[in-house]
Enzyme design. Structure first.
Site, mmCIF file in Angstrom:
data_model
loop_
_atom_site.group_PDB
_atom_site.id
_atom_site.type_symbol
_atom_site.label_atom_id
_atom_site.label_comp_id
_atom_site.label_asym_id
_atom_site.label_seq_id
_atom_site.Cartn_x
_atom_site.Cartn_y
_atom_site.Cartn_z
ATOM 1 N N ARG A 46 30.520 40.636 36.951
ATOM 2 C CA ARG A 46 31.234 40.981 35.717
ATOM 3 C C ARG A 46 31.147 39.798 34.748
ATOM 4 N NH1 ARG A 46 34.459 37.439 35.650
ATOM 5 N NH2 ARG A 46 35.231 38.060 33.631
ATOM 6 N N GLY A 47 31.608 40.050 33.499
ATOM 7 C CA GLY A 47 31.522 39.016 32.471
ATOM 8 C C GLY A 47 30.224 39.212 31.708
ATOM 9 N N ARG A 89 28.117 50.044 32.330
ATOM 10 C CA ARG A 89 29.255 49.509 31.550
ATOM 11 C C ARG A 89 28.788 49.442 30.091
ATOM 12 N NH1 ARG A 89 32.922 44.778 33.572
ATOM 13 N NH2 ARG A 89 34.539 46.114 32.722
ATOM 14 N N GLN A 194 41.619 39.233 36.448
ATOM 15 C CA GLN A 194 40.533 38.245 36.373
ATOM 16 C C GLN A 194 41.086 36.845 36.071
ATOM 17 O OE1 GLN A 194 40.519 41.253 34.996
ATOM 18 N NE2 GLN A 194 38.480 42.133 34.810
ATOM 19 N N ASP A 235 32.827 40.303 24.788
ATOM 20 C CA ASP A 235 31.862 41.245 25.362
ATOM 21 C C ASP A 235 30.913 41.791 24.315
ATOM 22 O OD1 ASP A 235 34.419 41.424 27.209
ATOM 23 O OD2 ASP A 235 32.600 41.835 28.353
ATOM 24 N N ASN A 244 36.864 42.217 23.563
ATOM 25 C CA ASN A 244 37.046 41.398 24.763
ATOM 26 C C ASN A 244 38.093 42.098 25.626
ATOM 27 O OD1 ASN A 244 36.407 38.963 26.266
ATOM 28 N ND2 ASN A 244 38.477 38.287 25.808
ATOM 29 N N LYS A 245 38.366 41.524 26.780
ATOM 30 C CA LYS A 245 39.288 42.126 27.741
ATOM 31 C C LYS A 245 40.584 42.576 27.072
ATOM 32 C CE LYS A 245 38.789 42.814 31.187
ATOM 33 N NZ LYS A 245 38.316 44.171 31.575
HETATM 34 O O1 MRU Z 1 35.885 43.656 32.718
HETATM 35 P P1 MRU Z 1 35.303 42.277 32.755
HETATM 36 O O2 MRU Z 1 35.936 41.404 33.772
HETATM 37 O O3 MRU Z 1 33.798 42.289 32.846
HETATM 38 O O4 MRU Z 1 35.671 41.665 31.328
HETATM 39 C C1 MRU Z 1 35.163 40.413 31.002
HETATM 40 C C2 MRU Z 1 35.714 39.868 29.744
HETATM 41 O O5 MRU Z 1 36.397 40.521 29.007
HETATM 42 C C3 MRU Z 1 35.301 38.464 29.408
HETATM 43 O O6 MRU Z 1 36.294 37.848 28.655
HETATM 44 C C4 MRU Z 1 34.006 38.509 28.590
HETATM 45 O O7 MRU Z 1 33.000 39.202 29.285
HETATM 46 C C5 MRU Z 1 33.511 37.181 28.240
HETATM 47 S S1 MRU Z 1 32.676 36.431 29.602
HETATM 48 C C6 MRU Z 1 32.066 34.940 29.172
#
Ligand code: MRU
Length: 336
Positions: A46-47, A89, A194, A235, A244-245
């Site tokens: 992820r990320g 995703r 996370q 993202d 972002n998250k």
């Molecule tokens: O659902 P996730 O854990 O993949 O979400 C990730 C995020 O929102 C991170 O903040 C984003 O990918 C930046 S990673 C450098």
């Protein structure tokens, strides 16, 4: 695990199963595109930048496993694998960026053998570049943090979310490397935690002071204690918003209300100059992520749930975009 790298190629895609942290450090090797799609949807990988590398390696994997030996048939199979991987995703643009970049490199070759070689070489290039890019954006962003700064972050934009170093946490690591004392507040980041599982794990392993808070405590923290900056990753960054998250938007609003700068650290590969906020699909995830925690039931099973994985922060709330090409103050955007 290869020194300094979260994801690398060794006859398959080697990485850490992020769903098992912090309890267990489990390394996995992915040898099939279907397993890669499962690993991405379940957030073992992820990320955004890590997804970019995984997408690229996924195409190399598809090429390696294919039984076709004509360039056209092989390309069709790689494209089908690319569509599957990209669909796993939709919000993080790095995933489709990584897939498309490797597909383009392979498509430029004339024989199936050269396509296989080119696919792996391009995937390796993406992964190597990610390390350099994060180092560069880390150095650029570190200048925004004073010695003794307290920083709030959300989700995990660290080494685990990238090939190494990190974006938001990369800025923090670079500031620490430059000799500054930085204190971090990590939001736990419901529903999949996370922040508590990954960010606090990464930072404490690096001996960077970190205090964990629940997401709902962030605004009160900004009111009660000295917070010098909020730094998050991204993202996808369109011309008008940062995806972002989920929870990031609330922190941006709280930061604005308390006069605290809100910074976004992301590589240029996360920018999407073609689209605006309304055109982006925000992934919605299973209700059980909110209703359950392992075997524990947290809510009546028949209560409706809305579980967007990301939110969009309007660009007006962003004080700086920290990239490998420098720091940009919106409405100024990096050239892409
Ligand atoms: O659902 P996730 O854990 O993949 O979400 C990730 C995020 O929102 C991170 O903040 C984003 O990918 C930046 S990673 C450098």
């Amino acid at each position: 695990m290869q020194e300094g790298r979260t994801i690398f190629w060794d006859d398959g895609i080697c990485t850490i199963d992020q769903t098992r942290l912090p309890g267990e450090f489990v390394e996995i090797r992915i040898e099939d595109v279907r397993d890669l799609v499962e690993a991405i949807t379940s957030l073992r990988i992820r990320g955004a930048p890590a997804l970019g590398a995984a997408g690229g390696y996924g195409i190399a994997l598809a090429a390696r496993r294919s039984r076709f030996n004509t360039a056209l048939e092989l390309l069709m199979e790689m494209e089908a694998a690319g569509a599957m991987i990209k669909g796993s995703r939709p919000t993080a643009i790095n995933l489709s960026w990584g897939v498309d970049r490797v597909l383009r490199a392979a498509a430029a070759k004339e024989s199936a053998e050269d396509m296989r070689i080119a696919a792996l070489a391009e995937a390796e290039a993406i992964a190597e570049e990610d390390l350099l890019v994060n180092r560069a954006l880390g150095r650029n962003g570190a200048r925004l943090l004073d010695d003794g700064a307290s920083v709030l972050t959300h989700c995990n934009a660290g080494r685990l979310a990238c090939v190494g170093w990190g974006t938001a946490l990369g800025v923090i690591r670079s500031a620490v490397e430059a000799g500054k004392r930085i204190e971090v507040y990590a939001c736990e980041t419901r529903p999949l935690n996370q922040g508590s599982r990954l960010t606090s794990w990464e930072l404490s392993r690096d001996k960077i002071p970190v205090t964990l808070i629940c997401d709902g405590a962030a605004a009160y923290l900004m009111r009660k204690r000295k917070i010098d900056a909020v730094i998050v990753g991204a993202d996808r960054i369109t011309k008008d918003a940062v995806f972002n998250k989920v929870g990031t938007y609330s922190h941006a609003l709280s930061a604005k209300a308390h006069g605290i700068p809100f910074f976004v650290a992301a590589p240029l590969s996360t920018f999407d100059a073609q689209h605006s906020e309304d055109e982006i699909i925000v992934e919605e995830r299973s209700a059980d992520e909110i209703r359950r925690l392992g075997d524990a039931i947290l809510a009546p099973t028949d209560v409706p749930v809305w579980n967007p994985a990301f939110d969009a922060t309007p660009m007006e709330l962003v004080d700086a975009l920290i990239t490998e090409k420098g720091v940009f103050r919106p409405p100024l955007m990096p050239p892409i």
